[in-house]
Design a protein around this motif. Structure first.
Motif, mmCIF file in Angstrom:
data_model
loop_
_atom_site.group_PDB
_atom_site.id
_atom_site.type_symbol
_atom_site.label_atom_id
_atom_site.label_comp_id
_atom_site.label_asym_id
_atom_site.label_seq_id
_atom_site.Cartn_x
_atom_site.Cartn_y
_atom_site.Cartn_z
ATOM 1 N N THR A 12 0.921 -1.254 -0.002
ATOM 2 C CA THR A 12 -0.021 0.071 -0.046
ATOM 3 C C THR A 12 0.897 1.275 -0.123
ATOM 4 N N VAL A 13 1.928 1.195 0.815
ATOM 5 C CA VAL A 13 2.669 2.254 0.792
ATOM 6 C C VAL A 13 3.542 2.591 -0.255
ATOM 7 N N LYS A 14 3.788 1.349 -1.027
ATOM 8 C CA LYS A 14 4.502 1.545 -2.395
ATOM 9 C C LYS A 14 3.818 1.978 -3.472
ATOM 10 N N ASP A 15 2.551 1.751 -3.534
ATOM 11 C CA ASP A 15 1.425 2.005 -4.619
ATOM 12 C C ASP A 15 1.265 3.656 -4.249
ATOM 13 N N GLU A 16 1.143 4.142 -2.941
ATOM 14 C CA GLU A 16 0.850 5.442 -2.567
ATOM 15 C C GLU A 16 2.290 6.285 -3.044
ATOM 16 N N MET A 17 3.417 5.645 -2.807
ATOM 17 C CA MET A 17 4.543 6.052 -3.129
ATOM 18 C C MET A 17 4.496 6.720 -4.537
ATOM 19 N N ALA A 18 4.153 5.677 -5.321
ATOM 20 C CA ALA A 18 4.147 5.808 -6.812
ATOM 21 C C ALA A 18 3.160 6.674 -7.392
ATOM 22 N N ALA A 19 1.905 6.689 -6.634
ATOM 23 C CA ALA A 19 0.876 7.647 -7.202
ATOM 24 C C ALA A 19 1.279 8.956 -6.736
ATOM 25 N N ALA A 20 1.682 9.171 -5.396
ATOM 26 C CA ALA A 20 1.955 10.360 -4.973
ATOM 27 C C ALA A 20 3.200 11.056 -5.151
ATOM 28 N N GLY A 21 4.231 10.182 -5.046
ATOM 29 C CA GLY A 21 5.692 10.606 -5.017
ATOM 30 C C GLY A 21 6.231 10.876 -3.546
ATOM 31 N N SER A 22 7.330 10.360 -3.608
ATOM 32 C CA SER A 22 7.729 10.695 -2.098
ATOM 33 C C SER A 22 8.090 12.044 -1.723
ATOM 34 N N GLU A 23 8.148 13.059 -2.335
ATOM 35 C CA GLU A 23 8.030 14.241 -2.124
ATOM 36 C C GLU A 23 6.511 14.831 -1.601
ATOM 37 N N ALA A 24 5.756 14.249 -2.267
ATOM 38 C CA ALA A 24 4.063 14.868 -1.723
ATOM 39 C C ALA A 24 3.635 13.750 -0.613
ATOM 40 N N MET A 25 4.114 12.614 -0.409
ATOM 41 C CA MET A 25 3.581 11.600 0.407
ATOM 42 C C MET A 25 3.870 12.198 1.930
ATOM 43 N N SER A 26 2.949 12.041 2.865
ATOM 44 C CA SER A 26 2.864 12.502 3.990
ATOM 45 C C SER A 26 3.545 11.556 5.040
ATOM 46 N N GLY A 27 4.223 11.976 5.979
ATOM 47 C CA GLY A 27 4.978 10.934 6.932
ATOM 48 C C GLY A 27 4.045 9.988 7.575
ATOM 49 N N LEU A 28 2.702 10.573 7.861
ATOM 50 C CA LEU A 28 1.640 9.888 8.398
ATOM 51 C C LEU A 28 1.092 8.735 7.268
ATOM 52 N N MET A 29 1.117 9.225 6.097
ATOM 53 C CA MET A 29 1.053 8.065 5.075
ATOM 54 C C MET A 29 1.993 6.897 5.034
ATOM 55 N N PHE A 30 3.339 7.316 5.078
ATOM 56 C CA PHE A 30 4.160 6.189 4.931
ATOM 57 C C PHE A 30 4.374 5.371 6.271
ATOM 58 N N THR A 31 4.008 6.054 7.478
ATOM 59 C CA THR A 31 4.030 5.077 8.687
ATOM 60 C C THR A 31 2.748 4.470 8.759
ATOM 61 N N TYR A 32 1.751 4.495 7.953
ATOM 62 C CA TYR A 32 0.308 3.861 8.034
ATOM 63 C C TYR A 32 0.228 2.500 8.665
ATOM 64 N N PRO A 33 1.276 1.632 7.915
ATOM 65 C CA PRO A 33 0.881 0.239 8.508
ATOM 66 C C PRO A 33 1.291 0.086 9.676
#
Ligand code: TRP
Length: 358
Positions: free
Chosen positions: A139-160
């Motif tokens: 899920t994090v990988k998909d989000e990263m691909a969709a939003a990019g690591s520039e736009a992805m929030s720290g909360l999204m990254f730590t979601y699992p």
């Protein structure tokens, strides 16, 4: 690709097998199980949620399993499409739960933001996993691909990892999930195991929760694509009979008059047959046989009736609940107080196990 044509990976097959034997253990001793499940409050719950998971929660609750239901409002803010009216969505979700049979005198319904101690567990848990491990979560990988690591929030990254706190704060040992959530349960097990190894080796403090895969098939949206709350391609539980008819009328079908259940060749028609079949507790091929040469119009009429009949009572209950916002709020606050009691004890034990006594 329609879910039915996807081949199951070995790890998915293993999870399915484990889930079957878990069902037996649940039947033998339901009270020894505590489940935690949750939903992001990003809109109305729909029939896909119902057949995928809500129905199962009610079944488990009624069989005597302890049920905790989380409204994941801190997860909702990780979404790129934030809800314009979170309080309304949260109350609406409580109404959906109660309408379909979650019983607040037996189950605990609560929200992230009302249970601070649960969220605080994220901190010690983050120390137990590496950035690389989190980054491998699909899920994090998909989000990263969709939003990019520039736009992805720290909360999204730590979601699992946050989700591990959701599960472990109440020592849940069973997590009913769809297969997309299996990697989160895996991270949760890793965190539980590492915590136990490092801080509580003599006697494991956290259980390693098991995933309970839903036996229900994955439904497609009415347009034949993935069903989603924000895609406007499903039937909300709370829709009226007329709204249901209008939504089903727009569903994608094909031009063959004869209605047959052929998931590979006619995925959209098969999906509609599946919806009617689930509502009527009949195999989809039986529904197809009844409609036979009636074509898409008869199929849609049958799907509409099946949904409207199946959900008539729940919809009536929901309409009553809707007129009692104070009651819905009380249910959420009471559940959250209960969850907070448990979370505070867990946080205290975690602190003592990690740091000893100051
Ligand atoms: N991530 C889940 C979803 O998107 C919701 C959720 C949050 C959840 N916390 C959970 C599910 C804990 C199971 C267990 O649907």
């Amino acid at each position: 690709m329609p879910a039915a044509t996807m081949t199951a990976s070995p790890s998915l097959r293993a999870s399915q097998k484990r889930s079957a034997s878990l069902e037996q253990r649940i039947a033998d001793d339901p009270a020894s199980f505590r489940i935690l499940t949750g939903d992001r409050p990003t809109g109305a719950l729909h029939i896909g949620h119902y057949f995928g998971t809500l129905h199962n929660r009610v079944r488990l609750q009624d069989s005597g399993v302890q049920v905790f239901v989380l409204i994941a409002d801190y997860q909702a803010i990780t979404d790129r499409l934030a809800s314009p009216d979170l309080p309304r969505d949260v109350r609406g979700m409580v109404a959906d739960y109660l309408a379909i049979g979650i019983d607040p005198s037996r189950a605990v319904i609560f929200a992230h933001s009302l249970v601070p101690e649960l969220n605080q567990l994220l901190l010690p848990f983050l120390s137990l996993v590496s950035m690389a491990e989190i980054g491998r979560n699909p899920t994090v990988k998909d989000e990263m691909a969709a939003a990019g690591s520039e736009a992805m929030s720290g909360l999204m990254f730590t979601y699992p990892v946050h989700q591990a706190a959701d599960i472990l704060f109440c020592h849940a040992n069973l997590v009913p999930v769809g297969k997309d959530q299996l990697p989160h349960v895996e991270i949760t097990r890793t965190i539980a195991r590492r915590f136990n190894d490092r801080y509580s080796p003599a006697q494991p403090y956290f259980p390693e929760p098991e995933a309970l895969l839903s036996a229900a098939p994955l439904l497609l949206g009415l347009d034949g694509t993935k069903m989603g709350k924000s895609r406007n391609n499903s039937v909300p539980l709370r829709a009226s009979a007329d709204q249901t008819a209008a939504l089903v009328a727009r569903a994608k079908t094909d031009s063959e008059r004869s209605i047959t259940y052929e998931p590979e060749r006619r995925p959209e028609v098969a999906n509609l047959l599946m919806i009617a079949g689930l509502c009527r507790e009949q195999p989809p091929s039986d529904v197809a046989q009844r409609i036979d040469g009636g074509g898409a119009a008869a199929l849609k009429a049958e799907v509409t009736d099946a949904i409207n009949e199946r959900f008539a009572a729940a919809r009536a209950r929901r309409a009553e609940l809707e007129s009692e916002p104070g009651y819905l709020r009380d249910v959420l606050l009471a559940g959250s107080v209960h969850a907070r009691d448990i979370a505070a004890q867990t946080l205290d034990s975690v602190r003592r196990l990690m740091h000893g006594k100051y």
